[in-house]
Scaffold this motif. Structure first.
Motif, short mmCIF file in Angstrom:
data_model
loop_
_atom_site.label_atom_id
_atom_site.label_comp_id
_atom_site.label_asym_id
_atom_site.label_seq_id
_atom_site.Cartn_x
_atom_site.Cartn_y
_atom_site.Cartn_z
N PHE A 1 0.81 -1.21 0.00
CA PHE A 1 0.00 0.00 0.00
C PHE A 1 0.85 1.27 0.00
O PHE A 1 0.35 2.34 -0.33
N SER B 1 2.13 3.15 -3.83
CA SER B 1 1.42 4.20 -4.56
C SER B 1 1.41 5.53 -3.81
O SER B 1 1.03 6.56 -4.41
N MET B 2 1.78 5.54 -2.54
CA MET B 2 1.78 6.79 -1.77
C MET B 2 2.87 7.76 -2.21
O MET B 2 2.85 8.91 -1.82
N PHE C 1 -1.25 7.92 -9.13
CA PHE C 1 -1.67 7.34 -7.86
C PHE C 1 -2.83 6.37 -8.06
O PHE C 1 -2.81 5.24 -7.56
N THR D 1 -1.55 3.20 -10.23
CA THR D 1 -0.76 2.23 -9.47
C THR D 1 -1.58 1.58 -8.36
O THR D 1 -1.39 0.38 -8.06
N SER D 2 -2.48 2.31 -7.74
CA SER D 2 -3.32 1.73 -6.69
C SER D 2 -4.22 0.63 -7.26
O SER D 2 -4.39 -0.43 -6.63
N CYS D 3 -4.77 0.87 -8.44
CA CYS D 3 -5.62 -0.15 -9.07
C CYS D 3 -4.80 -1.39 -9.44
O CYS D 3 -5.25 -2.52 -9.24
N ALA E 1 -3.97 -3.30 -6.27
CA ALA E 1 -5.16 -3.97 -5.75
C ALA E 1 -5.48 -5.23 -6.56
O ALA E 1 -5.81 -6.28 -6.00
#
Length: 265
Positions: free
Chosen positions: A74, A77-78, A243, A246-248, A251
């Protein structure tokens, strides 16, 4: 006596499985069942087959490997939520990248060196490692755009697209509208209302004077100004796009591999 007859295996009749009188439980494997099967003799050799069914205990791996890697995923992507002015985007990306490399090294040291079977955890870490490396490269590109000189003008298409994306990602900050009062029309209407004849006076009431007549509200004109698009705002918009992208991806990769990691034998 020939060598073939020196060792004769004779399992006890009526004994089911292996005797567990001296068996001690292990912290890595759990013995579910066992069996003994007498096979037909071959070349005058006695053959016995022992079968043991084991189950891997997963608590150690879940607490020490899977959950830390899941939490670490997690943070990849931050990097794109960190403002460019902070000056820590590249440092944070490199730190996460090194953390993945360390975990991948630990797993590779504890796995057999074979190409016939590959660990799901190693594949998962390798994908996250590549995604984090891509994030570091994209962070460098974003910083390059953020620090572009003001002499380099932004194209109309770029400004239009950036403005639409900023509205989509709730980054759009329009300037406050300027209110312009039409003084000429207001004065004219005041004079017009001021010259009206007063209403007839009725008993018990007082007619207002002409100078005290209520004037209509003045007319207002609002000029809404669009947000000026600069290179830092273009970089901020790219950060927000990266953001969500990359988060998708993280996940999707996590949802795909976590059930395989937990349910693997």
């Amino acid at each position: 006596m020939s060598r073939k007859e020196e060792v004769i295996l004779d399992p006890q009749v009526g004994v089911v499985g292996i005797l567990l009188d001296r068996y001690s439980s292990s912290g890595t494997w759990q013995l579910l069942s066992n069996s003994v099967e007498i096979l037909p003799n071959e070349n005058n050799l006695t053959r016995i087959q022992f079968q043991m069914r084991l189950k891997r205990l997963k608590t150690f791996y879940i607490l020490n490997i899977i959950l830390p890697v899941l939490f670490l995923s997690f943070t990849a992507s931050m990097v794109f939520l960190l403002p460019a002015e902070a000056g820590e985007k590249i440092g944070m990306g490199i730190t996460v990248l090194l953390a993945y490399a360390v975990y991948l090294t630990i797993i590779a040291d504890n796995m057999p060196q074979t190409s016939l079977q590959v660990s799901y955890l190693a594949v998962y870490l390798t994908l996250l490692l590549g995604l984090t490396a891509m994030g570091v490269v994209l962070a460098v590109v974003v910083l390059h755009i953020h620090h572009k000189s003001d002499d380099c003008k932004i194209g109309k298409r770029t400004a239009r697209m950036t403005r639409k994306l900023r509205i989509l990602f709730c980054l759009y900050k329009a300037k406050r509208p300027h209110t312009v009062v039409n003084v000429t029309d207001t004065d004219a209407k005041k004079q017009e209302y001021g010259t009206l004849s007063p209403r007839p006076r009725s008993r018990g009431t007082v007619a207002p004077l002409a100078s005290e007549a209520v004037s209509p509200p003045p007319s207002y004109t609002q000029n809404v100004q669009e947000e000026e698009i600069t290179w830092p705002k273009v970089a901020e918009t790219l950060d927000r796009i990266m953001f969500f992208f990359t988060s998708c991806l993280i996940a999707i990769i996590t949802i795909t591999f976590i059930p395989l990691l937990i349910c693997a034998p």
